[in-house]
Enzyme design. Structure first.
Site, short mmCIF file in Angstrom:
data_model
loop_
_atom_site.label_atom_id
_atom_site.label_comp_id
_atom_site.label_asym_id
_atom_site.label_seq_id
_atom_site.Cartn_x
_atom_site.Cartn_y
_atom_site.Cartn_z
N SER A 27 0.91 -1.24 0.07
CA SER A 27 -0.08 -0.04 -0.05
C SER A 27 0.92 1.29 -0.02
O SER A 27 0.58 2.12 -0.57
CB SER A 27 -0.89 0.22 1.28
OG SER A 27 -1.98 -1.04 1.11
N ASP A 319 -7.52 -7.64 4.33
CA ASP A 319 -6.36 -8.68 3.58
C ASP A 319 -5.90 -9.76 4.46
O ASP A 319 -5.45 -10.58 3.88
CB ASP A 319 -5.46 -7.69 3.15
CG ASP A 319 -5.75 -6.79 2.15
OD1 ASP A 319 -6.64 -6.70 1.61
OD2 ASP A 319 -5.09 -5.78 1.88
N ARG A 350 -13.17 -14.26 -2.07
CA ARG A 350 -12.01 -14.90 -0.92
C ARG A 350 -13.03 -15.57 -0.14
O ARG A 350 -12.38 -16.62 0.42
CB ARG A 350 -11.19 -13.92 -0.35
CG ARG A 350 -10.22 -13.41 -1.29
CD ARG A 350 -9.28 -12.34 -0.58
NE ARG A 350 -8.30 -12.07 -1.53
CZ ARG A 350 -7.39 -10.93 -1.44
NH1 ARG A 350 -7.59 -9.98 -0.41
NH2 ARG A 350 -6.46 -10.79 -2.25
N ARG A 392 -2.97 -13.83 -2.25
CA ARG A 392 -3.40 -14.25 -0.69
C ARG A 392 -3.93 -15.52 -0.36
O ARG A 392 -3.72 -16.08 0.62
CB ARG A 392 -4.37 -13.05 0.25
CG ARG A 392 -3.60 -11.56 -0.41
CD ARG A 392 -4.03 -10.75 0.86
NE ARG A 392 -3.65 -9.35 0.54
CZ ARG A 392 -2.51 -8.58 0.54
NH1 ARG A 392 -1.44 -9.40 1.01
NH2 ARG A 392 -2.12 -7.66 0.18
C1 S3P Z 1 -5.68 -1.01 -0.01
C2 S3P Z 1 -7.02 -1.06 0.35
C3 S3P Z 1 -8.01 -2.06 0.55
C4 S3P Z 1 -6.99 -3.44 0.59
C5 S3P Z 1 -6.09 -3.54 -0.54
C6 S3P Z 1 -5.04 -2.37 -0.51
C7 S3P Z 1 -4.80 0.21 -0.25
O1 S3P Z 1 -8.81 -2.38 -0.38
O2 S3P Z 1 -7.93 -4.34 0.60
O3 S3P Z 1 -5.28 -4.74 -0.60
O4 S3P Z 1 -3.76 0.04 -0.36
O5 S3P Z 1 -5.54 1.15 -0.08
P1 S3P Z 1 -10.15 -1.53 -0.31
O6 S3P Z 1 -9.94 0.05 -0.76
O7 S3P Z 1 -10.83 -1.85 -1.68
O8 S3P Z 1 -10.86 -1.69 1.03
#
Ligand code: S3P
Length: 433
Positions: A27, A319, A350, A392
Site C-alpha cells: 500500500s 487482507d 475470497r 493471498r
Molecule cells: C488497499 C485497500 C484495501 C485493501 C487493498 C489495499 C490500499 O482495499 O484490500 O489490498 O492500499 O488502499 P479497499 O480500498 O478496496 O478496501
C-alpha cells in the site's frame, strides 16, 4: 506481464523459528510511487515492494512521463512530472492491481486528456463504480462497461466535493484525495470506518497539508508536491502469513524486523494476542509518520483460543482474513468472520475460495454472504489447493498446509508474486521440518 502457472508442494512443518525482514509494504509503495511520479524533483525509495502490483503502478507512471529508474531489486528512483502529465490519449495497464486503477484515477481525473485504464481478467471483474461516482460528482467523465474496466477517464479541471464513502475503502478515499489535491477548494472525504491512512501520511510527507477530523479528512487544493527520499516499512500483510504460521506451533519463535505498524493496519496483532499469541513489539520508530518496529511472536503452549471478527475490525483486517480463516481449524474454539462482504470482490471471491479450499483439506466450514464460520479442533489433510489466481489465497493455504497431515499442492502458486515474490523461499527458511 504473463507468468506461467506454477504448482508448489508444501510439506508439513514441525516448527517456525527464525528472523525475517520483509519487502516494503504494498500500500505504501503504491502511494510513494504515485506521489513521487506526480511531484516535482527526484524521489528515491528503498525497500520498495517487489510485488508485480507495484511494478504495474511504476509502469503506468513511466507511460505518463515520469522517469522511473529501478536502481536495484527493491529500490527505485522517480523523477516526477511536477503536477502535469502531457495532454493526449493514454492507455495504461494496471495488471492485477485494484490499488493502481482506483488510486491513479484520482490522480488523472483532473488532468487534461483521455486515459484508458485496463487490467487483467480478475481486475476487469472488480467494481469500479465506487470511483466513478465521486469523480463524476467532481465533474470528470468516466466510462465503464457494466461497472467494470476498461475505465475511460475524460479528465479536466474539477470542483471540490464533500463525499461520504458508501463502503469502507482506502482506495476510494485516496482516489478522491488525489483529485482534491489538484482541485480548487476544499475536498472532504467522510468514512464510517477509519480505513488505512497511508495516503494522508504520504501526502503530508510530500509536503501537502491535510486536515483530519474524527470521521473525515480534507484537502484544500491545488497544492504542489516535493520529492522525498524514503525507506518503505516492511509489509505487515505479508508478515501476516508468517505470524499466523508461527501461531500453529507451540515453541515457535519468529522475529520480523522493520515492519510497518501503522495503527490502521496493525489490528492483526490484537487478534493474534486474543488467540493467545505472545507478542513483543520492540524498536518502535516513525519514518515519514509511518510507525515501524520489530515484532517477536511465539505460540501459546496451551493452544489457540477462539475469536470473532466483525465491524470495524473486519474492514481493517480485510487482507488478513483469508489466512486467519485458514488457521481457524487449528484453534480450539474456531474463528467467526462477519461484516466482510468486501472479500467477495477482491482479486477473487475470497469467501468462496477459502471455504472451497478448507473443505478440500477436510475441514468443516460454513459460508455466509459476509463471512465464514470455521469451527476449531479440526485435523486437516494435505490436498490440492486452487489459488484462483489470488496471491493471498495461495499464501494462506501454504500456511494451513504446514500443520496438515501429508503434503499439499498449491495450484497457481505463481500468484504469490503479485504482492510477495519471496514468500516461498522465506517460508522454507523459517519452517523446521
Ligand atoms: C488497499 C485497500 C484495501 C485493501 C487493498 C489495499 C490500499 O482495499 O484490500 O489490498 O492500499 O488502499 P479497499 O480500498 O478496496 O478496501
Amino acid at each position: 506481464m504473463h507468468t506461467a502457472v506454477q504448482e508448489r508442494v508444501i510439506r508439513p512443518a514441525r516448527n517456525i523459528v527464525g528472523s525475517l525482514r520483509l519487502p516494503g509494504d504494498k500500500s505504501i509503495s503504491h502511494r510513494y510511487a504515485m506521489l513521487g511520479g506526480f511531484a516535482e524533483g527526484v524521489s528515491r525509495f528503498t525497500n520498495f515492494s517487489t510485488g508485480a502490483d507495484c511494478a504495474s503502478t511504476l509502469a503506468c507512471l513511466r507511460a505518463l512521463g515520469a522517469k522511473v529508474n529501478r536502481t536495484g531489486a527493491d529500490s527505485v528512483e522517480i523523477t516526477g512530472v511536477a503536477g502535469r502529465v502531457g495532454r493526449g490519449d493514454w492507455t495504461l495497464d494496471c495488471g492485477n492491481s485494484g490499488s493502481t486503477m482506483r488510486m491513479i484515477s484520482g490522480l488523472l481525473a483532473p488532468q487534461q486528456g483521455r486515459f484508458t485504464l485496463i487490467g487483467d481478467a480478475s481486475l476487469s471483474q472488480r467494481p469500479m463504480e465506487r470511483i466513478r461516482k465521486p469523480l463524476e460528482a467532481m465533474g470528470a467523465r468516466l466510462t465503464l462497461t457494466d461497472g467494470h474496466a476498461p475505465l475511460i477517464i475524460d479528465g479536466g479541471s474539477l470542483k471540490a466535493i464533500d463525499y461520504t464513502t458508501p463502503v469502507p475503502s482506502a482506495q476510494v478515499k485516496s482516489c478522491v484525495l488525489l483529485a482534491g489535491l489538484q482541485t480548487v477548494g476544499m475536498t472532504t472525504v467522510r468514512e464510517a470506518v477509519r480505513t488505512r491512512d497511508h495516503s494522508e501520511l504520504a501526502l503530508r510527507a510530500f509536503g501537502a497539508t491535510l486536515t483530519r477530523a474524527a470521521d473525515s479528512v480534507s484537502i484544500s487544493g491545488p497544492q504542489a508536491l516535493r520529492a522525498i527520499d524514503a525507506e518503505v516499512p516492511g509489509d505487515l500483510s505479508s508478515a501476516a502469513f508468517f505470524l499466523c504460521a508461527a501461531m500453529l506451533f507451540p515453541g515457535s519463535n519468529l522475529v520480523v524486523d522493520a515492519l510497518g505498524l501503522n495503527p490502521t493496519r496493525a489490528s492483526l496483532l490484537d487478534v493474534l494476542t486474543a488467540l493467545g499469541a505472545h507478542i513483543a513489539v520492540l524498536n518502535l520508530e516513525e519514518k515519514h509518520a509511518e510507525l515501524v518496529g520489530t515484532v517477536q511472536i511465539s505460540a501459546p503452549d496451551e493452544g489457540l483460543g477462539s475469536t470473532e471478527i466483525s465491524g470495524l475490525l473486519a474492514a481493517q483486517l480485510i487482507d488478513e482474513l483469508p489466512v486467519l480463516a485458514a488457521i481457524g481449524p487449528y484453534t480450539s474454539g474456531g474463528i467467526r468472520i462477519r461484516g466482510a462482504r468486501e472479500l467477495r470482490v477482491k482479486e477473487s471471491d475470497r469467501i468462496a475460495l477459502v471455504a472451497k479450499n478448507l473443505r478440500a483439506m477436510g475441514a468443516e466450514v460454513e459460508e455466509f454472504e459476509d463471512g465464514l464460520d470455521v469451527p476449531g479442533g479440526q485435523t486437516l489433510h494435505g490436498a490440492t489447493i486452487d489459488a484462483g489466481g489470488d496471491h493471498r489465497i495461495a499464501m494462506a493455504f501454504s500456511v494451513a498446509a504446514l500443520r496438515a497431515e501429508g503434503d499439499t499442492l498449491i495450484q497457481g502458486a505463481e500468484s504469490a508474486a503479485i504482492s510477495f515474490p519471496e514468500f516461498f523461499d522465506l517460508l522454507d527458511r523459517v519452517a523446521e521440518r
